[in-house]
Design a protein around this motif. Structure first.
Motif, PDB file in Angstrom:
ATOM      1  N   GLY A 142       0.765  -1.234   0.000  1.00 68.09           N
ATOM      2  CA  GLY A 142       0.000   0.000   0.000  1.00 68.09           C
ATOM      3  C   GLY A 142       0.796   1.285   0.000  1.00 68.09           C
ATOM      4  N   ALA A 145       2.423   3.662  -4.784  1.00 69.80           N
ATOM      5  CA  ALA A 145       1.427   3.796  -5.848  1.00 69.80           C
ATOM      6  C   ALA A 145       2.105   4.320  -7.109  1.00 69.80           C
ATOM      7  CB  ALA A 145       0.300   4.715  -5.411  1.00 69.80           C
ATOM      8  N   ASN A 172      -8.950   4.050  -9.257  1.00 69.00           N
ATOM      9  CA  ASN A 172      -9.780   3.747  -8.078  1.00 69.00           C
ATOM     10  C   ASN A 172      -9.634   4.832  -7.008  1.00 69.00           C
ATOM     11  OD1 ASN A 172     -10.481   1.459  -9.433  1.00 69.00           O
ATOM     12  ND2 ASN A 172      -9.580   0.028  -7.987  1.00 69.00           N
ATOM     13  N   THR A 174      -7.261   6.730  -6.306  1.00 69.84           N
ATOM     14  CA  THR A 174      -5.941   6.823  -5.694  1.00 69.84           C
ATOM     15  C   THR A 174      -4.944   7.337  -6.720  1.00 69.84           C
ATOM     16  OG1 THR A 174      -6.408   4.968  -4.192  1.00 69.84           O
ATOM     17  CG2 THR A 174      -4.095   5.539  -4.550  1.00 69.84           C
ATOM     18  N   MET A 202       0.187  -3.174  -4.228  1.00 71.50           N
ATOM     19  CA  MET A 202      -0.956  -2.260  -4.278  1.00 71.50           C
ATOM     20  C   MET A 202      -2.259  -3.030  -4.449  1.00 71.50           C
ATOM     21  SD  MET A 202       0.299   0.626  -3.658  1.00 71.50           S
ATOM     22  CE  MET A 202      -1.207   1.568  -3.905  1.00 71.50           C
ATOM     23  N   THR A 205      -5.652  -1.646  -3.108  1.00 73.58           N
ATOM     24  CA  THR A 205      -6.184  -0.482  -3.819  1.00 73.58           C
ATOM     25  C   THR A 205      -6.899  -0.889  -5.098  1.00 73.58           C
ATOM     26  OG1 THR A 205      -4.440   0.945  -2.941  1.00 73.58           O
ATOM     27  CG2 THR A 205      -5.577   1.713  -4.917  1.00 73.58           C
ATOM     28  N   ARG A 208     -10.096  -4.949  -4.292  1.00 72.79           N
ATOM     29  CA  ARG A 208     -10.555  -4.588  -2.953  1.00 72.79           C
ATOM     30  C   ARG A 208     -11.340  -5.672  -2.234  1.00 72.79           C
ATOM     31  NH1 ARG A 208     -12.578   1.657  -4.128  1.00 72.79           N
ATOM     32  NH2 ARG A 208     -10.488   2.566  -4.345  1.00 72.79           N
TER      33      ARG A 208
END
Length: 227
Positions: A142, A145, A172, A174, A202, A205, A208
Motif C-alpha cells: 500500500g 502507488a 480507483n 488513488t 498495491m 487499492t 478490494r
C-alpha cells in the motif's frame, strides 16, 4: 461418384434439411476456427519479448483457497519459489485483467496487471520512457502507488505526452505516479492487453475484495519463469 450424385439429389429434395445441415456445418467450422484463434493467441504464438522460447508458465496442483484459479500461487508461495528454486534465472508473479476506474473528466474502466517487482527485468522488457519497477516499489503493501503504462494506452489516453513520467493518474480514486511507458507492441503476457502495470503490493487499492496479498493459502498469482 454415384453415391455423391445420389446424396446431392436427396439434398435437393429436402431443402429444409439441407439448410439446417449447411448452417450446422457453418457454425461448427466457425466455432472451431474461433477456438483455434484463441488457442493460437494464448498458447501457440510466442510472446513478443526477448528470448520468449525460454519462458515457461508454472502451475501447482493441490486443494486450497482460490481467488481466481486453483493452479495459481499465494504471494508467500511465490516468494518461496522465487528465492529457493534452482531451475529459473528469474521467476515473476502477476495477476492479469485487473479492472480499475481511471479518474478524470470522463471516468472510464480499464484493465491492468498487478506484477512483481522483477516483472520487466525477467521478461527483458525495457520501457521506452522512464523505468520499470524497483525493489523499493514492491516492498511495503500500500505504500508505492506507481504505474507503468502500455504504449497503446499512453497514446490513446494521454496523447503520447512525452512529459507523462512523474505525473499522477487516478486509479480507483488513488493517485498513481507514472514511472514508465512500456515499449510499443508489448501488451503483457495474456490475451487481454494490459493498459497498465502496478506493483503487487498495491493489491488492496486495485483488488478490494480482501487482503489476498497477506493470505498464505489463497491462490491468485500466475507464475512465469525464465529457464
Amino acid at each position: 461418384m454415384n453415391e455423391l450424385k445420389f446424396a446431392f439429389r436427396q439434398l435437393l429434395k429436402n431443402p429444409g434439411f439441407t439448410a439446417v445441415a449447411v448452417l450446422t456445418l457453418a457454425l461448427g467450422i466457425g466455432l472451431n476456427a474461433g477456438i483455434f484463434t484463441i488457442l493460437n493467441a494464448v498458447a501457440l504464438r510466442p510472446l513478443r519479448v526477448q528470448g520468449s522460447e525460454r519462458l515457461v508458465c508454472v502451475f501447482q496442483d493441490f486443494s486450497r483457497n482460490v481467488y481466481d484459479d486453483a493452479n495459481r500461487a499465494s504471494y508467500s508461495e511465490y516468494r518461496e519459489y522465487r528465492d529457493n528454486n534452482h531451475v529459473f534465472s528469474g521467476l515473476v508473479a502477476y495477476t492479469p485483467s485487473v479492472p480499475a476506474t481511471l479518474g478524470g473528466e470522463r471516468p472510464q474502466q480499464i484493465f491492468g496487471t498487478l506484477a512483481s517487482g522483477n516483472y520487466f527485468e525477467v521478461l527483458k522488457v525495457r520501457p521506452s520512457l522512464g523505468r520499470g519497477f524497483l525493489d523499493s516499489d514492491c516492498t511495503t503493501p500500500g505504500e508505492s502507488a506507481v504505474v507503468v503504462l502500455s504504449d497503446e494506452f499512453w497514446r490513446s489516453g494521454f496523447g503520447a505526452d512525452p512529459a507523462i513520467i512523474g505525473k499522477a493518474i487516478t486509479l480507483n480514486r488513488t493517485p498513481f505516479v507514472v514511472i514508465g511507458v512500456a515499449p510499443a507492441g508489448f501488451r503483457g503476457t495474456e490475451v487481454v492487453p494490459a493498459a497498465f502495470w502496478a506493483p503487487l503490493t498495491m493489491q488492496r487499492t486495485l483488488v478490494r475484495d480482501a487482503d489476498i496479498l497477506g493470505d498464505d493459502f489463497c491462490g491468485w498469482l500466475a507464475l512465469m519463469g525464465r529457464m
